[in-house]
Design an enzyme around this catalytic site. Structure first.
Site, PDB file in Angstrom:
ATOM      1  CE  LYS A  14      -1.278   1.557   3.891  1.00 31.18           C
ATOM      2  NZ  LYS A  14      -0.663   2.916   3.897  1.00 31.18           N
ATOM      3  CB  SER A 109      -1.410  -5.462   2.414  1.00 34.80           C
ATOM      4  OG  SER A 109      -1.762  -5.831   1.097  1.00 34.80           O
ATOM      5  CG  ASP A 140      -3.287   1.787   6.914  1.00 31.73           C
ATOM      6  OD1 ASP A 140      -4.000   2.797   6.768  1.00 31.73           O
ATOM      7  OD2 ASP A 140      -2.063   1.836   7.111  1.00 31.73           O
TER       8      ASP A 140
END
Length: 289
Positions: A14, A109, A140
């Site tokens: 990311k 992620s 996130d």
């Protein structure tokens, strides 16, 4: 599912190409306005049938990665299994190729890739980015569930809007071999009330996109450089490279990113830096869309 029962999933890096800190909520959470994109390099996750959940970790950044519920992969797997009343298990293998505490969402992620992979593996609906279970996994994780679509991320990370289509380009990710604790970077912010990101126009070509990016900021860059001076050295190294049109820091650091017009230039730049900075992590990758 493949005939051999193996599922594979990429947990892409990311990248925050702009990150404006616009305020602070009660409780200490900072408000952000950020353009988040994903690079075509990342950790790799696979799954095989099993009665219960188990995790194996390998790869160049596997050292020190926990194998219990502290790991974002297992936390995401348990969250999905409980939310969807799944009785099956999975034997998961995570290949860590992204550095830790590097400003590129490695653990987040991984969690998002786990949800995508296991929802298909178990034949259940994936968790939505705004599901409470996802928000509990980390700020996130919602945006990482949107990969590979570029997103404008606001709030504390939970408000997501697809960005206009971005021009194809190459990225050179460079980490000078240091970890930067995100909380420490936020703690060194001189002010939390800053202007928002400019709206991103639709239909920009590469030159127009560069022009837009140059007018944005990463409000965490100065405090991150104060903690980790190697960030400044990595940015300077990228800026000296022919073919790099813009260099910036992603997230809270220490990973820096050079933008190039195409992947050929990105590979050339990455190779030159790898040869001169043997202790750095360097990866060329396309900007995904």
């Amino acid at each position: 599912m493949r005939p051999d029962g193996l599922e594979k999933g990429l947990a892409p890096a990311k990248v925050n190409l702009a990150l404006h800190v616009t305020g602070r909520r009660a409780g200490g959470y900072h408000l952000l306005d950020s353009l988040v994109v994903f690079a075509g390099v990342g950790d790799q996750l696979t799954a095989l049938p099993a009665n219960d959940l188990a995790l194996e970790v390998e790869g160049p950044f596997s050292a020190g990665v926990p194998l219990d519920e502290r790991n974002s992969v297992l936390r995401a797997a348990y969250a999905l299994r409980q939310a969807r009343d799944v009785t099956q298990g999975a034997r998961l293998k995570l290949t860590k190729t992204l550095p830790h505490a590097a400003g590129i969402g490695s653990g987040s992620s991984d969690a998002a890739a786990t949800i995508r992979l296991l929802s298909e593996f178990w034949g259940v609906e994936p968790l939505a980015p705004d599901a409470p279970e996802v928000l509990e996994l980390g700020a996130d994780v919602p945006v990482c569930l949107s990969a590979p679509t570029p997103m404008r991320m606001t709030g504390i990370g939970e408000v997501l809007d697809p960005a206009p289509a971005l021009p194809a380009c190459g990225l050179v990710l460079v980490n000078p071999g240091v970890e930067v604790p995100t909380a420490e970077v936020f703690g060194k912010l001189e002010r939390s009330e800053n202007g928002p990101m400019d709206d991103l126009p639709a239909g920009l070509d590469y030159a127009g996109f560069l022009g837009w990016l140059k007018a944005q900021r990463n409000d965490l860059q100065d405090p991150a450089e104060a903690i980790t001076p190697e960030i400044g050295r990595a940015l300077a190294r990228l800026r000296r490279m022919p073919g790099v049109d813009l260099a910036l820091m992603s997230g809270s650091g220490a990973t820096c990113v050079g933008l190039t017009r195409d992947m050929g230039r990105a590979r050339q730049v990455a190779r030159a830096i790898q040869l001169s900075e043997m202790g750095w992590w360097v990866a060329p990758a396309p900007l995904l869309s």
